[in-house]
Structure formats: C-alpha cells, structure tokens
Motif scaffolding. Structure first.
Motif, mmCIF file in Angstrom:
data_model
loop_
_atom_site.group_PDB
_atom_site.id
_atom_site.type_symbol
_atom_site.label_atom_id
_atom_site.label_comp_id
_atom_site.label_asym_id
_atom_site.label_seq_id
_atom_site.Cartn_x
_atom_site.Cartn_y
_atom_site.Cartn_z
ATOM 1 N N SER A 1 -21.275 11.604 -36.720
ATOM 2 C CA SER A 1 -21.955 11.796 -35.430
ATOM 3 C C SER A 1 -23.278 12.535 -35.613
ATOM 4 O O SER A 1 -24.292 12.193 -34.983
ATOM 5 N N SER B 1 -18.595 3.356 -35.355
ATOM 6 C CA SER B 1 -19.580 4.440 -35.442
ATOM 7 C C SER B 1 -20.167 4.568 -36.849
ATOM 8 O O SER B 1 -21.379 4.726 -37.020
ATOM 9 N N LYS C 1 -24.291 6.336 -26.357
ATOM 10 C CA LYS C 1 -23.987 6.022 -27.754
ATOM 11 C C LYS C 1 -23.068 4.818 -27.901
ATOM 12 O O LYS C 1 -23.248 3.986 -28.768
ATOM 13 N N ASN D 1 -25.689 10.137 -37.239
ATOM 14 C CA ASN D 1 -26.004 9.074 -36.284
ATOM 15 C C ASN D 1 -27.044 9.529 -35.263
ATOM 16 O O ASN D 1 -27.944 8.769 -34.890
ATOM 17 N N ASN D 2 -26.926 10.785 -34.816
ATOM 18 C CA ASN D 2 -27.894 11.317 -33.847
ATOM 19 C C ASN D 2 -29.302 11.371 -34.424
ATOM 20 O O ASN D 2 -30.288 11.227 -33.694
ATOM 21 N N SER E 1 -15.654 12.104 -38.685
ATOM 22 C CA SER E 1 -16.240 11.710 -37.403
ATOM 23 C C SER E 1 -17.387 12.630 -37.003
ATOM 24 O O SER E 1 -18.434 12.167 -36.532
#
Length: 536
Positions: free
Chosen positions: A48, A474, A321, A51-52, A44
């Motif tokens: 993350s 996600s 998000k 993804n940012n 995760s």
C-alpha cells in the motif's frame, strides 16, 4: 524410511500424485498457520505504501502527459491515420482468412496477426469485464467517459511503443527477435541501468498479472461449480482448478511465442466474438435504455467521484484506489508490455506494427470495455449499487440477469478464457525480461534463467488460485505502475525519433526516395531493406 512411516498413505502414491498432495499440504499449512495473517498484513501495508507513491499525481501526470506529447508530436496520428490503421491491419487480415501464406523455412518469427493476438491476449483480460464493473461501482457511470479520454491518448502511446520496439529489437543466435521497453531504453536512450530496472519490473508485473488472472479463473469456476454441487471444501476445489490451469499453461508456455501466438490467434477471435455477440443481444434487448446509459456516462463524467474511479486503466487519480487498481487491467498502453509480443512480428516495418497498436487500444477499450459498461448500465440499476458490492458477483449478475442459467455458463467460459490468454501472454513478457536481465551469463545461462522463471511462474499459478483476491490485485497494480515509469521516460526522451520513423515510412509510401528507417542497427537495417526489395 521414517518419513514414509509418518505418512504411510503417500508410500503407494505415484510420484506425480505425491507432488500434488505435498503441494496441497504446503498451501494448507500456510493458510492455517496462525502467523500468516500477520505476514499477509505486513505485505499488504508495504504494498500500500509503495502503491501510493507509484500511482501518485506525478505518475498520473506522466502517463497522460506522455500521451498528449506524443499526440502533438505525431500530429494526432490516432485520428489522421485511424482509417489507414484499419486498412493495414485488421481489414487485410479478415480478407486473408482461409488463404495460406508461405513462410520462410526455419522462420522463428510470427505473423503480424499472431503477434497482435499474443499482445491483445495480454491486454484483454479480466479487467475488461470485472475492471469496468469495479470502476463503475467505485467511480459511477462517468468513469466510462474518462476511460475513453485516456484510451484516446493511449492509442498513440501504444503505437509509439511498437515503433520503438521493432526499431530497437535484436535477433539472437536462434533467429528469434527480442524487443521491448528495456531494449529501447538501453539502446535508444543508452541508459542500460534503467533498462535492467524496467526488465526487473516487467518480471514482477508478469508474476502479479498471472496471479490476478488465475485468482479470477479459480474463483469464477469454483463459484459456478459450488452452485451446482455445493462443495464443502472450496479451497481444495480452487487448488485443483489452479493445478489444471498450470498444466495447460505450461504446455503452451514451453512452446514459446510461436505456440502462444498460434493459440492466441484461435482463442482471441472466438472469445471476443462470443462476448461481443452476447453483449449486443443484451444491450439491444434493452434498446430504450441505451440513451439513458449514455446520458449517465456524460452526465456524471465531471464530478469528483467519476474522475477518481474512471480513468482506472490509465491512472487519472489515486483517491479511489479499488476502482483504479482493478481498472488498470483494461488497457496496457504506457506499460511497455504488449510491445514485447509485437517485437516478434515478421514485418520489417516498425510503423506497420505500430498501427496494430492503435487498433489494439481501440478494440480493447472502445469496443470490449464499452460493451461491458453498456451491458451493466442498460440492464442494472446502478444507483442501487455501491462500491462495497463485489465486482465479480456484480459481473456475474450482469450476465445472469440477461441470459439466466445460460448467462452463468457463458460468464464461466468467457472470463476464464480472457484470463487464460492473459496468463499466456504475460509468461512470454516475463520470459523475455528474464533473458534480458541475465544476458550477461551468456546464451546457456540465459536459457537456465528462463527455465527457472517458467517453473516459478507455473508454480505461482497454482498458489494464486487460493490467495486472497484483493491483495493479488493490489500487488499486481503496484508492479504495473513500477513498470510504466521507465517506459514513459523513454517515450518522452525518444519522441523525436518516433516522429522521424513515422515520417520516413509515409514519405516512402508517397514515393519519395529516402533511406528506410527499419532498424537502429546498420547491418539489420540493410538486411531488412533487402527483404522489402524481395517482397516487391
């Protein structure tokens, strides 16, 4: 024999049933393993971080900027030729219902509508219901306005993808057409390394998208069954649902684009018309609230909260998000995904299939997503809700508040259908991406790689049925973002060619004597010219 004595009950179970039991035991061990929380947490955090970067402002500007550039370059084709897009796509298709069309013997292509149905089945998914609800929960009613704005530019982006997809598609030894972003990157931009990168990202996005849709199918059906039967072990229920979905998906996926297109051309109209009918009944039963709903959309469109959550399907902002991650599934313009299905079309004219792309975005966002938004805004007090509300539960409440028990049943039918057709489409996208990545192995090696992908894809359908929902969303969102970057670079680099192909088509429509631009490859261009001459 020692293993058989250790688990004696499996000795008398048929092999296929044993496989199912072992599969359940495997996932149950993973679920209960004390180290799994740490592993999932690490995954995760890594996701993350990526993804940012993927959905940061540079990519946001890239997506919207590409749509604006293509709009200017084509002189806002999505406005000028919108009527023409309807006349060349959905209107003749509706008129031809019930009429049999002759097809060439041994043809491995699909009709324009079947290609469209396969593409729209990948686009119209859970994001059209749950994604819209999530965007409103996190971004407010003004989120819908930004969805419209981005869809406006997305119409020409999707058009451009289809034009390039058909222009650079290739035909294999079996007569099947293959196309997509990785083809026009490799043979249009001539950046083969980036083409392979795009294909790899497409494979990851396909697996991620399948996981999201399966997760929602198992969750929706399991929750509905639990209300009726009150099961003690919901994990087992979800796993069984996942196995059933995997078996149904495998039966269709193995038939390739022809079977996917045929099934999609039956399911898409049914599920779409069912949803549209229910939505219109719900909205017009609260007709006095329609004006207020539009007032909330436009009144909240220009505050920071709306901008953060609202663009979701087209990546306007990164601050909220959750809304953006879930909303990306409402429309795939810019990802270079649906063009893979469109490239299998029987039409020889790239622009004709491009016009289907214009209608695809219009139908997906301006019709389906807007109806979802109006259902929610006219029948629920959105001011009493917050971003902390569960999107699936809120979506279910929208249906149950309007139709009671029938609404729950309808939701339990519509959402799984939306999700299942998306699973079908993305299996084909992943299959074509896999074949492109392993083309260096030759035709036999390609087929082995494709079979391996299909097996992994089906097994992951089962696994995704019991994985945590938020993490699946996600990861899939990150894969989609990665897939978009090389595709958008290609659209920018080839924007001049898009205009040339478009102008060439409409010049010929006017009767001007110009050399048709049907394919990037001279031999195929000549073949397509003869096909058009025979049609006339």
């Amino acid at each position: 024999m020692r293993n058989c004595q250790a688990i004696p009950c499996l000795c008398v179970v048929p092999f296929r049933s044993q496989t199912t039991v072992w599969l359940f035991l495997f996932f149950k061990i993973l679920e209960e393993n004390k180290h799994m929380d740490a592993i999932i947490n690490a995954i995760s955090q890594a996701n993350s971080f990526i993804n940012n970067i993927v959905w940061g402002w540079p990519v946001i500007i890239l997506i919207l900027g590409t749509g604006l550039l293509l709009s200017i370059r084509t002189r806002f084709l999505q406005v000028r030729k919108f009527g023409n897009s309807l006349n060349e796509t959905i209107i003749p298709t509706v008129k031809s219902i019930g009429k049999k069309k002759e097809k060439k013997p041994g043809s491995n292509t699909v009709s324009q509508f079947e290609a469209f149905s396969a593409a729209i089945s990948g686009t119209v998914g859970t994001g059209n219901i749950i994604g819209v609800v999530a965007a409103i929960l996190t971004g407010g009613p003004g989120a819908v306005f930004w969805m419209w704005v981005s869809a406006f530019f997305g119409m020409v982006t999707n058009y451009s993808e289809n034009v390039l997809g058909l222009y650079f598609r290739k035909k294999d030894q079996d007569g099947d057409f293959s196309g997509g972003a990785f083809y026009y990157i490799s043979y249009g931009l001539r950046w083969k390394w980036l083409g392979y990168v795009a294909a790899l990202f497409c494979m990851l996005a396909a697996i991620g998208m399948s996981g999201v849709q399966t997760n929602k199918i198992s969750g929706t059906i399991a929750d509905s069954l639990d209300q009726a039967f009150h099961f003690e072990n919901m994990t087992l229920v979800k796993l069984i649902i996942g196995i059933v979905v995997a078996i149904l998906a495998a039966a269709i996926i193995l038939g390739g684009i022809k079977r996917i297109g045929k099934v999609a051309s039956m399911l898409v109209p049914f599920m779409s018309l069912l949803f549209i009918a229910l939505a219109l009944v719900a909205i017009f039963s609260h007709i006095t609230a329609i004006g207020e709903a539009f007032g909330m959309i436009f009144g909240n469109a220009f505050n920071f909260q709306a901008a953060g959550g609202g663009i979701f399907g087209y990546a306007f902002a990164q601050t909220i998000k959750k809304g953006m991650a879930r909303g990306v599934f409402s429309n795939e313009a810019g990802l270079g995904s649906s063009v893979i299905a469109h490239s299998a079309s029987e039409t020889r004219e790239p622009v004709k299939q491009g016009l289907w792309g214009v209608f695809e975005v219009f139908f997906d966002t301006f019709i389906i997503c807007t109806l979802t938004a109006l259902m929610m805004l006219t029948t629920m007090d959105v001011h009493a809700l917050s971003g902390a509300e569960a999107d699936t539960a809120t979506s279910l409440a929208v249906f149950s508040n309007n139709f009671g028990v029938f609404g729950i049943v309808a939701f339990s039918i519509i959402l799984p259908l939306f999700a299942f057709t998306t699973i079908m489409a993305w299996s084909y996208y992943g299959e074509k991406a896999t074949a492109f990545c392993f083309q260096w192995l030759g035709q036999k090696g390609q087929k082995i790689a494709v079979v391996a992908f299909k097996v992994i894809y089906v097994l992951l359908i089962v696994a995704s049925s019991i994985i945590e929902s938020d993490l699946v969303w996600s990861i899939s969102d990150t894969a989609n973002g990665l897939m978009a970057i090389p595709n958008l670079i290609a659209l920018i680099g080839l924007n001049g060619l898009i205009w040339k192909i478009t102008k060439n088509y409409y010049d010929r429509k006017k009767g001007l004597k110009v050399e048709p631009m049907l394919s990037a490859y001279p031999e195929m261009n000549e073949e397509f010219k003869k096909d058009l001459e025979n049609e006339n």
